[in-house]
Enzyme design. Structure first.
Site, mmCIF file in Angstrom:
data_model
loop_
_atom_site.group_PDB
_atom_site.id
_atom_site.type_symbol
_atom_site.label_atom_id
_atom_site.label_comp_id
_atom_site.label_asym_id
_atom_site.label_seq_id
_atom_site.Cartn_x
_atom_site.Cartn_y
_atom_site.Cartn_z
ATOM 1 N N LYS A 1 33.815 50.418 25.563
ATOM 2 C CA LYS A 1 34.175 49.099 25.005
ATOM 3 C C LYS A 1 35.607 48.737 25.405
ATOM 4 C CE LYS A 1 35.691 48.763 20.592
ATOM 5 N NZ LYS A 1 36.977 48.066 20.431
ATOM 6 N N ASN A 2 36.532 49.657 25.210
ATOM 7 C CA ASN A 2 37.944 49.327 25.398
ATOM 8 C C ASN A 2 38.361 49.240 26.857
ATOM 9 O OD1 ASN A 2 38.140 49.108 22.692
ATOM 10 N ND2 ASN A 2 39.223 51.050 22.381
ATOM 11 N N CYS B 1 44.296 43.349 10.811
ATOM 12 C CA CYS B 1 43.036 44.074 10.704
ATOM 13 C C CYS B 1 43.158 44.930 9.437
ATOM 14 C CB CYS B 1 42.783 44.936 11.914
ATOM 15 S SG CYS B 1 43.985 46.238 12.007
ATOM 16 N N ARG C 1 49.508 44.756 13.055
ATOM 17 C CA ARG C 1 49.224 44.886 14.499
ATOM 18 C C ARG C 1 49.882 43.736 15.279
ATOM 19 N NH1 ARG C 1 43.302 46.772 15.661
ATOM 20 N NH2 ARG C 1 44.273 47.390 17.626
ATOM 21 N N PRO C 2 51.178 43.819 15.429
ATOM 22 C CA PRO C 2 51.954 42.750 16.079
ATOM 23 C C PRO C 2 51.616 42.597 17.572
ATOM 24 C CG PRO C 2 53.295 44.698 15.817
ATOM 25 C CD PRO C 2 52.017 44.980 15.095
ATOM 26 N N VAL C 3 52.073 41.479 18.136
ATOM 27 C CA VAL C 3 51.906 41.231 19.583
ATOM 28 C C VAL C 3 53.257 40.924 20.223
ATOM 29 C CG1 VAL C 3 49.491 40.507 19.544
ATOM 30 C CG2 VAL C 3 51.309 38.814 19.098
ATOM 31 N N ASP C 4 54.340 41.394 19.583
ATOM 32 C CA ASP C 4 55.683 41.074 20.099
ATOM 33 C C ASP C 4 55.904 41.591 21.519
ATOM 34 O OD1 ASP C 4 55.452 43.559 18.630
ATOM 35 O OD2 ASP C 4 57.570 43.874 19.036
ATOM 36 N N ASP D 1 41.715 56.730 17.661
ATOM 37 C CA ASP D 1 40.365 56.216 17.403
ATOM 38 C C ASP D 1 39.368 57.312 17.056
ATOM 39 O OD1 ASP D 1 40.459 53.542 19.909
ATOM 40 O OD2 ASP D 1 41.410 53.798 17.950
ATOM 41 N N ARG E 1 30.404 46.713 16.313
ATOM 42 C CA ARG E 1 31.429 46.250 17.261
ATOM 43 C C ARG E 1 31.594 47.226 18.409
ATOM 44 N NH1 ARG E 1 37.040 44.462 14.855
ATOM 45 N NH2 ARG E 1 37.230 44.256 17.116
HETATM 46 C C1 EPZ Z 1 44.009 49.542 21.742
HETATM 47 O O1 EPZ Z 1 44.507 48.641 20.774
HETATM 48 C C2 EPZ Z 1 42.565 49.812 21.339
HETATM 49 N N1 EPZ Z 1 41.811 48.568 21.369
HETATM 50 C C3 EPZ Z 1 42.518 50.409 19.939
HETATM 51 O O2 EPZ Z 1 41.150 50.744 19.670
HETATM 52 C C4 EPZ Z 1 43.343 51.702 19.918
HETATM 53 O O3 EPZ Z 1 43.379 52.200 18.606
HETATM 54 C C5 EPZ Z 1 44.771 51.404 20.410
HETATM 55 O O4 EPZ Z 1 44.742 50.786 21.706
HETATM 56 C C6 EPZ Z 1 45.621 52.667 20.501
HETATM 57 O O5 EPZ Z 1 45.038 53.553 21.399
HETATM 58 C C7 EPZ Z 1 41.381 48.095 22.560
HETATM 59 O O6 EPZ Z 1 41.609 48.688 23.603
HETATM 60 C C8 EPZ Z 1 40.604 46.808 22.533
HETATM 61 P P1 EPZ Z 1 48.415 49.288 21.087
HETATM 62 P P2 EPZ Z 1 45.931 47.895 21.019
HETATM 63 O O7 EPZ Z 1 48.989 47.978 21.526
HETATM 64 O O8 EPZ Z 1 46.115 47.608 22.452
HETATM 65 C C9 EPZ Z 1 52.186 48.722 18.322
HETATM 66 C C10 EPZ Z 1 39.122 50.680 18.521
HETATM 67 O O9 EPZ Z 1 38.809 51.287 17.484
HETATM 68 N N2 EPZ Z 1 52.384 47.429 18.996
HETATM 69 O O10 EPZ Z 1 48.371 50.425 22.045
HETATM 70 O O11 EPZ Z 1 46.023 46.769 20.055
HETATM 71 C C11 EPZ Z 1 50.947 48.726 17.438
HETATM 72 O O12 EPZ Z 1 51.227 48.159 16.183
HETATM 73 C C12 EPZ Z 1 40.486 50.024 18.629
HETATM 74 O O13 EPZ Z 1 38.394 50.598 19.549
HETATM 75 C C13 EPZ Z 1 53.556 46.720 18.743
HETATM 76 O O14 EPZ Z 1 54.410 47.143 17.966
HETATM 77 O O15 EPZ Z 1 46.930 49.053 20.547
HETATM 78 C C14 EPZ Z 1 50.612 50.190 17.363
HETATM 79 O O16 EPZ Z 1 51.420 50.790 16.360
HETATM 80 C C15 EPZ Z 1 41.230 50.054 17.309
HETATM 81 N N3 EPZ Z 1 53.741 45.511 19.351
HETATM 82 C C16 EPZ Z 1 51.034 50.727 18.727
HETATM 83 O O17 EPZ Z 1 51.897 49.725 19.297
HETATM 84 C C17 EPZ Z 1 52.826 45.005 20.236
HETATM 85 O O18 EPZ Z 1 53.060 43.913 20.788
HETATM 86 C C18 EPZ Z 1 49.897 50.940 19.693
HETATM 87 O O19 EPZ Z 1 49.159 49.737 19.747
HETATM 88 C C19 EPZ Z 1 51.646 45.755 20.485
HETATM 89 C C20 EPZ Z 1 51.456 46.957 19.862
#
Ligand code: EPZ
Length: 432
Positions: free
Chosen positions: A22-23, A118, A123-126, A312, A404
């Site tokens: 999926k990811n 969620c 889960r920020p996007v900064d 995960d 999902r």
């Molecule tokens: C991906 O999410 C996966 N989703 C998640 O799987 C997985 O848990 C995660 O990576 C970590 O491995 C998909 O691939 C669709 P991150 P993502 O950005 O990209 C922080 C599942 O169950 N962060 O690597 O959203 C964030 O808060 C899902 O399949 C910021 O601070 O995760 C977290 O603490 C759940 N600012 C850390 O980074 C940002 O702009 C890692 O998040 C982005 C992230």
């Protein structure tokens, strides 16, 4: 609404097959927006998240066709005219935010809804926004939407460092950088297999990316990318989930075969912890065999970015620790409070306590089936695993969370000996 009824006590026997990731499928789908013409992706699982993302992509005028029988998805962005991703769809799935990088990369503009939070944290996007700005995008926030445009219609190469490492931000910035003018450098980039596979597909389309699998990616922007046919990799989280299922419900001495398995995608930390439980692992060609031990040993773990223990698989591992006699703990370092499954496991009699960023478990005691509620994708599958080792019936409600990310899970598990069935229910009238 559907629930899964699991009757514990039946051993897992025979074999399981892992579906496409999926990811990984989600970023591969977003790459199709960067070119005109049909992009075909094999091994795309029939999941709610894939369907949701198809709807998001189709808003732009891109066409998609998915054949669940062959798991083949074709996308064609030739007639892409609308550079938007609406809240009504983006709120359903965070990865829809990849539309920001894809639309900016393709056409220098994008209006994309901020994703919702969620079950566990904001889960920020900064980091995503920071990355787009590093490539010259001008970004405004307008009533919940990110409105971005590239001055002159095309992004410029730039340098960005991700703190912390982020899978999504790395993918989103790559989508924007591969068609930008000039070189981009992505520092502290994520190296999860999803990212490496994504970069491999982009290179097959003509992108120029160096440093695959390392934390520094160098991108030389090109003027055009070309359509491609690409095979998605197996889902490493489903693989890990099935390995845990085999370790806790398999018959000692009777190996379970798990097909379509890329064991290297799980990372060393998970494989080392799995070996320490006493479960045996035999690696074959595109398959593995897992044999449950006579005595499952508790192994404490700490989640981390790849190749650390995958967050995960944290909830699923907690169920393994509930079965293994003794005390152990799981520390979650990626997300605050990714423990919504713990109160539900409590209802089944699991002796687990959340203390800060850890859950402490005293395993080895019998647990009882009962009504439990799914709260998010990986929590819901941990409740199915718990039902498989519990006495009596477990009703796992709101399995739309599970749908999902797990394709036909009740069909796969029941074909391997597990007593599990899907039934519809009315949450307000259900007496169970
Ligand atoms: C991906 O999410 C996966 N989703 C998640 O799987 C997985 O848990 C995660 O990576 C970590 O491995 C998909 O691939 C669709 P991150 P993502 O950005 O990209 C922080 C599942 O169950 N962060 O690597 O959203 C964030 O808060 C899902 O399949 C910021 O601070 O995760 C977290 O603490 C759940 N600012 C850390 O980074 C940002 O702009 C890692 O998040 C982005 C992230």
């Amino acid at each position: 609404m559907d629930k899964l009824i699991v009757r514990g006590g039946s051993p897992l026997i025979g074999e399981l097959t892992v579906s496409g990731s999926k990811n990984t499928a989600l970023p591969l789908m977003s790459a199709a927006l960067l070119t005109d013409g049909p992009v075909t992706i094999h091994h795309v699982p029939n999941l709610r998240d894939v369907t949701t993302f198809r709807r998001v992509i189709e808003v732009t005028g891109t066409t998609t066709h998915h054949d669940p029988a062959t798991s083949t998805l074709t996308l064609d962005a030739t007639n892409l005219t609308k550079y938007e991703a609406p809240y009504e769809l983006v709120k359903r799935m965070r990865a829809s935010f990849y539309m920001l990088g894809a639309l900016l990369g393709r056409g220098g503009k994008a209006k994309v809804s901020l994703p919702g939070g969620c079950a566990w944290g904001p889960r920020p996007v900064d980091l995503h926004i920071q990355g787009m700005k590093a490539l010259g995008a001008e970004i405004d926030l307008d009533r919940g939407y990110v409105v971005a445009h590239a001055p002159g219609g095309r992004l410029q190469g730039g340098r960005v460092r991700f703190e912390p490492s982020s899978v999504g931000a790395t993918i989103n910035v790559l989508l924007a950088a591969v068609l930008a003018k000039g070189e981009s450098v992505l520092e502290n980039a994520a190296i999860e297999p999803d990212v490496v596979e994504f970069c491999t597909m982009l290179r097959a389309m003509g992108a120029r990316i160096e440093g695959l699998g390392t934390r520094t990616l160098h991108v030389q922007g090109v003027d055009q990318l070309n359509p491609v046919t690409y095979s998605n990799c197996p889902d490493r989280i489903e693989l890990g989930t099935f390995m845990i299922a085999a370790a806790i419900t398999g018959v000692p001495g009777s190996p379970i075969t798990i097909r379509h398995a890329r064991i290297d995608h799980l990372g060393d930390a998970f494989l080392e912890a799995f070996a320490r439980t006493g479960a045996e692992l035999e690696i074959g060609e595109n398959l593995i065999k897992v044999t449950a031990p006579n005595e499952l040993r508790p192994v404490s773990v700490k989640t981390d970015i790849y190749p650390g223990f995958p967050t995960d698989l944290q909830a699923q591992w907690t169920v393994l620790l509930a079965k293994a006699a003794g005390n152990s703990k799981v520390r979650e370092t990626i997300y605050p409070d990714r423990f919504k499954h713990v109160p539900e496991l409590h209802r089944m009699g699991v002796n687990a306590i959340v203390v800060g960023d850890e859950v402490v478990i005293e395993g080895g005691k019998p647990i009882q089936g009962t009504n439990v509620m799914s709260t998010d994708l990986r929590a819901s599958v941990s409740l199915v695993l718990a039902g498989m080792i519990a006495e009596g019936e477990t009703h796992v409600q709101r399995v739309y969370h599970l749908d999902r990310g797990y394709e036909k899970i009740e069909e796969k598990l029941s074909a391997a000996g597990i007593d599990i069935e899907r039934v519809s229910y009315d949450e307000w009238a259900d007496p169970a």
